[in-house]
Design a protein around this motif. Structure first.
Motif, mmCIF file in Angstrom:
data_model
loop_
_atom_site.group_PDB
_atom_site.id
_atom_site.type_symbol
_atom_site.label_atom_id
_atom_site.label_comp_id
_atom_site.label_asym_id
_atom_site.label_seq_id
_atom_site.Cartn_x
_atom_site.Cartn_y
_atom_site.Cartn_z
ATOM 1 N N PRO A 71 -34.228 43.077 119.141
ATOM 2 C CA PRO A 71 -35.084 42.244 118.291
ATOM 3 C C PRO A 71 -34.595 42.157 116.845
ATOM 4 N N ARG A 98 -39.842 46.175 124.778
ATOM 5 C CA ARG A 98 -40.816 46.054 123.699
ATOM 6 C C ARG A 98 -41.288 44.624 123.476
ATOM 7 N N GLY A 99 -40.625 43.665 124.125
ATOM 8 C CA GLY A 99 -41.016 42.266 123.998
ATOM 9 C C GLY A 99 -41.538 41.724 125.314
ATOM 10 N N ARG A 100 -41.323 40.437 125.552
ATOM 11 C CA ARG A 100 -41.793 39.798 126.776
ATOM 12 C C ARG A 100 -40.924 40.183 127.961
ATOM 13 N N ASP A 258 -38.924 35.541 122.312
ATOM 14 C CA ASP A 258 -39.650 36.300 123.334
ATOM 15 C C ASP A 258 -39.369 37.796 123.277
ATOM 16 N N ALA A 260 -39.039 39.633 120.586
ATOM 17 C CA ALA A 260 -39.595 40.298 119.400
ATOM 18 C C ALA A 260 -40.599 41.363 119.845
ATOM 19 N N VAL A 261 -40.701 42.437 119.077
ATOM 20 C CA VAL A 261 -41.589 43.550 119.432
ATOM 21 C C VAL A 261 -43.043 43.090 119.454
ATOM 22 N N ARG A 262 -43.754 43.495 120.486
ATOM 23 C CA ARG A 262 -45.177 43.155 120.630
ATOM 24 C C ARG A 262 -46.013 44.425 120.575
ATOM 25 N N HIS A 263 -47.247 44.285 120.081
ATOM 26 C CA HIS A 263 -48.234 45.377 120.063
ATOM 27 C C HIS A 263 -47.682 46.654 119.422
ATOM 28 N N ASP A 264 -46.816 46.490 118.429
ATOM 29 C CA ASP A 264 -46.285 47.649 117.684
ATOM 30 C C ASP A 264 -45.644 48.699 118.592
ATOM 31 N N LYS A 284 -53.122 44.440 127.010
ATOM 32 C CA LYS A 284 -52.072 44.562 126.000
ATOM 33 C C LYS A 284 -50.674 44.395 126.591
ATOM 34 N N SER A 288 -45.550 41.775 129.641
ATOM 35 C CA SER A 288 -44.554 42.790 129.312
ATOM 36 C C SER A 288 -43.997 43.401 130.596
#
Length: 349
Positions: A71, A98-100, A258, A260-264, A284, A288
């Motif tokens: 990312p 960590r992303g999609r 897609d 990019a880090v999601r939900h920290d 959440k 993923s």
């Protein structure tokens, strides 16, 4: 095709014929040693993994594509510096997860590539895959010259390291093939030395039954007690054999949103994630790759990590928080999770 692939976010596209004689022999030996553990699907399809024309009759070429997934440079530099490893209460989640979900991203874009090809030359027979069918993707990508299989069994590229996904398109088109790439690992064995559980039992030979990625993702049972202390705070996958690889100084940052880090997920704590209910987990982790292990294995993995944290944390308040979280979770998920919680509580100094 290469120009279209670049437009679709792929870093490279290479073409190979369908013969994998040497890889087929290695696969047979690997299966005979039971190194696949409970990944029964590895043996279920016989040698079809090495024979794409049995998967899609009429196939004469395998088109391999590569898509980088880092990312940003911060994620890699933090991982290499051991930022999450140093904090026993930090949740270590593999960079790719960590992303999609990459399966959908790659398949969708491979389909768009196939559409462009058909618009240009007319209909042809094809199928697209992204770790979604019995295809030896590393072997085919290596044969096509995209890179070479490293001693950690991953594909390594001189201009891109190994932090990328692979996808394939089987076609009945007699496309010109690319030449293979030489092995550039030399005498380096850093990946073997870095493996926390000793799963890399020999160069190019992985005993999946000891691999943290297998234990936290593929394996659905009770994690062997002897391996639990070696897992540290890794709760989904493991990047150690990649982080130490010299070729990953050339790893590329992805420009695909897609991933990019999601939900920290790059700074989550074990206690925070262990506190999720099943509903929260499903919500959440929607979209993923983590979601596919299910809530039970998610809690099992974190329980082991919290047990390991109990041996390292010295602050009395932190110890009390960990113990309370483990006790609160007992008898709320499954008997298997309770067994891992009991083991974790027994690690209290």
């Amino acid at each position: 095709m290469r120009a279209w692939a670049k437009e679709l976010g792929f870093s490279d596209l290479r073409i190979a014929d369908i013969r994998l004689d040497e890889a087929e022999k290695r696969l047979q030996q690997w299966l005979a040693q039971d190194f696949h553990g409970e990944m029964h699907y590895m043996a279920a399809h016989g040698m079809k993994r090495c024979r794409p024309d049995e998967l899609l009759p009429g196939t004469v070429r395998v088109v391999s594509v590569r898509m980088d997934y880092l990312p940003d440079t911060k994620a890699l530099s933090q991982a290499k510096a051991g930022v999450h490893h140093a904090d026993p209460l930090a949740a270590r989640i593999s960079l790719y997860a960590r992303g999609r979900d990459y399966h959908k991203v790659l398949r969708s874009r491979l389909q768009k590539l196939a559409d462009k090809m058909q618009d240009a030359i007319g209909p042809f027979s094809y199928r697209v895959f992204a770790d979604s069918a019995p295809v030896m993707e590393v072997a085919f990508a290596g044969k096509a010259g995209m890179g070479w299989q490293g001693k950690n069994n991953l594909l390594l590229c001189r201009d891109g390291g190994s932090f990328f996904f692979l996808g394939e398109m089987l076609v009945d088109l007699p496309l010109p093939v690319d030449s293979g790439e030489d092995d550039h690992c030399g005498n380096c064995t850093r990946c073997m030395q870095a493996c926390p559980t000793g799963a890399l039992v020999a160069p190019y030979r992985l005993d999946a039954r000891r691999c943290v990625s297998y234990l936290t993702i593929e394996f659905k049972g009770s994690i062997p007690v002897t391996l639990r202390p070696l897992m540290g705070n890794r709760i989904y996958g493991c990047d150690d054999c990649q982080l130490c690889c010299p070729w990953n100084r050339f790893a590329k940052v992805s420009d695909v949103p897609d991933f990019a880090v999601r939900h920290d997920m790059d700074r989550a704590t074990l206690l925070e994630l262990f506190g999720w209910t099943e509903t929260e987990f499903l919500q959440k982790m929607q979209g993923s790759p983590v979601r596919r292990i299910g809530y039970v294995c998610w809690c099992r993995n974190i329980a082991v990590a919290l047990g390991n944290a109990l041996r390292e944390v010295s602050d009395a308040t932190e110890i009390s928080r960990i113990v309370a979280a483990l006790r609160d979770k007992r008898q709320t998920v499954s008997d298997m999770v309770d067994e891992h919680i009991d083991w974790a509580l027994a690690q209290k100094p």
